[in-house]
Design a protein around this motif. Structure first.
Motif, short mmCIF file in Angstrom:
data_model
loop_
_atom_site.label_atom_id
_atom_site.label_comp_id
_atom_site.label_asym_id
_atom_site.label_seq_id
_atom_site.Cartn_x
_atom_site.Cartn_y
_atom_site.Cartn_z
N ILE A 120 -18.75 -32.53 -34.14
CA ILE A 120 -19.32 -33.75 -33.59
C ILE A 120 -18.65 -34.93 -34.27
O ILE A 120 -18.65 -35.02 -35.50
CB ILE A 120 -20.84 -33.81 -33.80
N VAL A 122 -18.32 -39.02 -34.93
CA VAL A 122 -19.09 -40.26 -34.88
C VAL A 122 -18.20 -41.40 -35.36
O VAL A 122 -17.48 -41.27 -36.35
CB VAL A 122 -20.37 -40.18 -35.75
N MET A 233 -20.47 -41.45 -30.27
CA MET A 233 -20.57 -40.04 -30.63
C MET A 233 -19.97 -39.17 -29.53
O MET A 233 -20.06 -39.49 -28.35
CB MET A 233 -22.04 -39.67 -30.84
N THR A 236 -21.05 -33.17 -29.02
CA THR A 236 -22.31 -32.44 -29.19
C THR A 236 -22.40 -31.22 -28.27
O THR A 236 -22.95 -30.19 -28.65
CB THR A 236 -23.51 -33.37 -28.93
N PHE A 252 -29.10 -31.66 -34.42
CA PHE A 252 -29.18 -32.49 -33.22
C PHE A 252 -30.35 -33.47 -33.31
O PHE A 252 -30.27 -34.60 -32.80
CB PHE A 252 -29.28 -31.62 -31.98
N LEU A 255 -29.18 -36.32 -35.44
CA LEU A 255 -28.25 -37.21 -34.76
C LEU A 255 -28.96 -38.26 -33.92
O LEU A 255 -28.39 -39.31 -33.60
CB LEU A 255 -27.30 -36.40 -33.87
N GLU A 256 -30.21 -37.98 -33.55
CA GLU A 256 -30.98 -38.96 -32.79
C GLU A 256 -31.29 -40.18 -33.65
O GLU A 256 -31.47 -41.28 -33.14
CB GLU A 256 -32.29 -38.32 -32.29
N GLN A 258 -29.75 -42.54 -35.47
CA GLN A 258 -28.40 -43.06 -35.72
C GLN A 258 -28.32 -43.87 -37.01
O GLN A 258 -27.30 -43.87 -37.69
CB GLN A 258 -27.93 -43.90 -34.53
N ILE A 261 -27.49 -41.58 -39.87
CA ILE A 261 -26.09 -41.18 -39.88
C ILE A 261 -25.22 -42.31 -40.41
O ILE A 261 -24.32 -42.07 -41.25
CB ILE A 261 -25.63 -40.76 -38.47
#
Length: 394
Positions: A120, A122, A233, A236, A252, A255-256, A258, A261
């Motif tokens: 993934i 970013v 991103m 995924t 996952f 990752l919601e 943000q 991250i």
């Protein structure tokens, strides 16, 4: 001597597990690696490495797999990384050159990094707080309203409405804009705001004091808007088809969030290696959803020379293969040819006026990711992205 051999065994276990994702046994190591000792000695070394927390045996009589500590040892010994292939570097350059604006560039960077690594990807957009002013344009849009268009060195464009109790003439607006650009260009938005408030207004109309304060406040507001950094991103769907999706489910969910991250990638800036690459593994991410994941990150957006994409000497890998492997002589000619190709395709940062990064690019995947190639991909895309932005917006 024994310790050195044992660490060579550890590196071999990590390499094999990354390649096959299957527990590694001593017999297999003895066959695939030139460790110079018997499988019985390797088995004893693996038992010691397990006691020291570098390896773990998932099932009785099964081989061993690396722990977080084992991966960290492996990554820390990757003093340099393998340059990407010539087609990959050409693909990066061509892909970025096809973009139409900053947002498209960052989206493309995320897609190609995900494609190269299989992880993934970013990419954070440059935050206004870390950008410097390139140009301010004031535009009258009504009898008492001005639109301030702020363009930064990274290509970000921000707009802010300014109320003007007394609408100045177009000549006055142009004169004021010229002063603002003269004193503010190349400075952070906050420094620019401070200087605007200190403008002497003796040669201009009285309305400039009010407008100066309003414009300065707008710039301060922009500098405070950290949430304005978007996160692009990609990849995924590829990771979602992993056979270890049960371990990656929490990833996952993470990752919601943000902001989490972006904060993690920003924190990695404090723990980078000499080449500007940061790696966080499992619990090092300090994020519950990433306990079975690793994050590789590098900053982009440093000031570069006006040459943009020219020549540079890319990093070359110091092999992490086991001790006793004499393959370096056989590959010397190939390495020279590859190094020449790297120099031809990359960018010169040796004389660059570097500053701290304005944003970050990274890859997130399982802890058994191919660290060497992922680090190389993140590093290379970040450098091309830096040079591309500098070329486009200088």
């Amino acid at each position: 001597m024994v310790r050195t051999r044992r660490m060579s065994v550890l590196r071999a276990v990590v390499e094999d597990y990354i390649r096959n994702q299957e527990p590694v046994g001593s017999t297999a190591l003895a066959k695939r690696h030139n460790l110079g000792v018997s499988s019985a000695t390797i088995r004893n070394d693996m038992a010691v490495l397990e006691e020291e927390g570098y390896l773990i045996q998932p099932h009785t009589s099964a081989g061993r797999i690396p722990t977080e500590k084992g991966y960290r040892f492996f990554v820390d010994r990757l003093s340099s990384v393998v340059p990407l292939s010539k087609p990959q570097r050409q693909g990066i350059q061509a892909f970025l050159e096809g973009s139409v604006n900053l947002q498209d560039t960052l989206q493309r960077a995320a897609r190609l990094l995900a494609r190269i690594t299989g992880q993934i990807a970013v990419v954070a957009s440059p935050s206004l707080s870390k950008s410097t002013l390139r140009h301010v344009e004031l535009v009258a849009i009504s009898t008492n309203m001005l639109l301030a268009v702020v363009i930064t060195d990274t290509g970000r464009v921000a707009q802010h409405m300014l109320q003007a109790p007394q609408m100045p003439t177009q000549h006055d607006i142009a004169a004021f804009s010229q002063i603002v650009n003269r004193i503010g260009t190349g400075r952070s938005l906050r420094d620019c705001a401070r200087l605007i408030r200190s403008i002497h207004h003796t040669d201009l109309a009285t309305w400039t004091q009010d407008l100066s304060n309003r414009l300065a406040s707008a710039l301060d507001t922009m500098a405070d808007e950290e949430h304005a950094s978007e996160l692009f991103m990609s990849g995924t769907s590829t990771l979602a088809h992993s056979d270890r999706i049960h371990e990656l489910g929490p990833l996952f969910d993470a990752l919601e969030e943000q902001f989490v991250i972006m904060r993690l990638m920003d924190d990695l800036n404090e723990h980078q290696n000499d080449q500007g690459i940061g790696v966080a593994i499992g619990s090092e991410t300090k994020t519950p959803g990433l306990l079975h994941a690793a994050v590789v990150s590098s900053g982009y957006g440093q000031a570069t020379t006006s040459q943009g994409l020219t020549d540079f000497e890319a990093p070359t890998q110091q092999s992490s293969s086991s001790a006793g492997d004499d393959s370096s002589d056989d590959s010397s000619d190939e390495n020279k040819e590859q190094g020449s190709a790297v120099q031809h395709m990359a960018l010169d940062l040796s004389n660059a006026n570097t500053t701290s990064p304005v944003a970050y690019i990274g890859a997130i995947g399982p802890t058994h990711m191919d660290y060497a190639s992922t680090m190389a991909a993140v590093w290379t895309v970040a450098r091309y992205l830096t040079a591309f932005l500098g070329e486009e917006h200088q």
